[in-house]
Design an enzyme around this catalytic site. Sequence first.
Site, PDB file in Angstrom:
ATOM      1  CE  LYS A  10     -14.203   7.064  -5.636  1.00 29.09           C
ATOM      2  NZ  LYS A  10     -13.329   7.360  -6.712  1.00 29.09           N
ATOM      3  NE  ARG A  65     -11.365   0.600  -6.944  1.00 32.49           N
ATOM      4  CZ  ARG A  65     -11.957   1.233  -6.029  1.00 32.49           C
ATOM      5  NH1 ARG A  65     -13.111   1.398  -6.645  1.00 32.49           N
ATOM      6  NH2 ARG A  65     -11.736   0.671  -5.099  1.00 32.49           N
TER       7      ARG A  65
HETATM    8  C1  7PM Z   1     -15.232   4.213   0.990  1.00 34.83           C
HETATM    9  C2  7PM Z   1     -14.946   5.806  -0.151  1.00 34.83           C
HETATM   10  C3  7PM Z   1     -15.000   3.511   0.623  1.00 34.83           C
HETATM   11  C4  7PM Z   1     -14.125   5.528  -0.969  1.00 34.83           C
HETATM   12  C5  7PM Z   1     -14.319   3.236  -1.168  1.00 34.83           C
HETATM   13  C6  7PM Z   1     -13.492   4.128  -2.106  1.00 34.83           C
HETATM   14  C7  7PM Z   1     -10.009   4.503  -6.921  1.00 34.83           C
HETATM   15  C8  7PM Z   1      -9.370   3.814  -6.535  1.00 34.83           C
HETATM   16  C9  7PM Z   1     -10.742   3.801  -4.237  1.00 34.83           C
HETATM   17  C10 7PM Z   1     -10.651   5.079  -7.764  1.00 34.83           C
HETATM   18  C11 7PM Z   1      -8.456   3.610  -8.210  1.00 34.83           C
HETATM   19  C12 7PM Z   1     -14.590   4.099  -4.225  1.00 34.83           C
HETATM   20  C13 7PM Z   1     -12.713   4.164  -2.825  1.00 34.83           C
HETATM   21  N1  7PM Z   1     -11.807   4.425  -5.224  1.00 34.83           N
HETATM   22  N2  7PM Z   1      -8.778   2.913  -7.013  1.00 34.83           N
HETATM   23  N3  7PM Z   1     -10.072   2.966  -4.919  1.00 34.83           N
HETATM   24  N4  7PM Z   1      -9.365   4.777  -8.061  1.00 34.83           N
HETATM   25  N5  7PM Z   1      -7.460   3.011  -8.611  1.00 34.83           N
HETATM   26  O1  7PM Z   1     -15.239   4.991  -4.305  1.00 34.83           O
HETATM   27  O2  7PM Z   1     -11.361   5.604  -8.134  1.00 34.83           O
HETATM   28  O3  7PM Z   1     -14.217   2.659  -4.290  1.00 34.83           O
HETATM   29  S1  7PM Z   1     -11.603   3.578  -2.841  1.00 34.83           S
END
Ligand code: 7PM
Length: 257
Positions: free
Chosen positions: A204, A238
């Site tokens: 991130k 995750r």
């Molecule tokens: C682009 C930017 C694509 C950010 C995807 C993301 C989380 C999640 C995501 C989290 C839970 C990523 C995010 N982040 N579900 N879904 N917790 N429970 O970095 O922090 O994967 S999407």
Amino acid sequence: MGILNVTPDSFSDGGQWFGKSEAIQHALAMQDAGADIIDIGGESTRPGAEAVSLQQELDRVIPVIEAIVPSLSVPVSIDTSKPEVMRAAVAAGAGMINDVYALRLDGAVQAAVDLGVPVCLMHMQGEPRVMQDNPVYQDVGGEVRQFLLERAKQCEESGLLKKNIVLDPGFGFGKTLQQNLDLFHSLPELVASGYPVLVGISRKAMIGQLTGREILDRVPGSITAAALAVLQGASIVRVHDVAETQDALNIVKSLRL
Ligand code: 7PM
């Protein structure tokens, strides 16, 4: 929890979606590397992202779930906020719901109650399109914890079993770097609530800001953050890089004081 993305914007080659065979291969590789859950999402929650239509989301994720579930021994989690997608995904073999809106969309709590699978309730301030425009908190750790415990209570009152609830503070979802850092330091208080805590920090912006690295060079930073989250009491991390994170967690397990 290993991340299996089927959104077009998750890839550096832009627009090249994961085909079914690549998805199966990637899911199996993550399972072999030690993933206990495979999280599949077809709705981009990237800051600034537009919402995805129901049909688009179903078309992205359902065929992939049907294709991977028979080859996996670990459960598949569906990263969605839409009750229709939750129902279709569980019918296709998913065994968990991961909802960045914490079941706040109409019909989502009822869907989760009916489906009877574990659910991750995540905190987000605002909505993806605007969430990084000046998020404000007085006490980010306290407010996130209060929100999550209130959501858990409401869900339980609607019939969701307490044993099926996982809480996630939602790193990067309506939080500045400083707020993410404060939130990370407050993890032990969320862990003390007794619910299992999930932390998603892999690759991130927060890791980019702390290391000065572009997305694909954020692996060491992400692994370090995952290991520290587990040391803070997180039950689930995750991650994109399952093998590397598993190594770090094996070392933490053996060498922690
Ligand atoms: C682009 C930017 C694509 C950010 C995807 C993301 C989380 C999640 C995501 C989290 C839970 C990523 C995010 N982040 N579900 N879904 N917790 N429970 O970095 O922090 O994967 S999407």
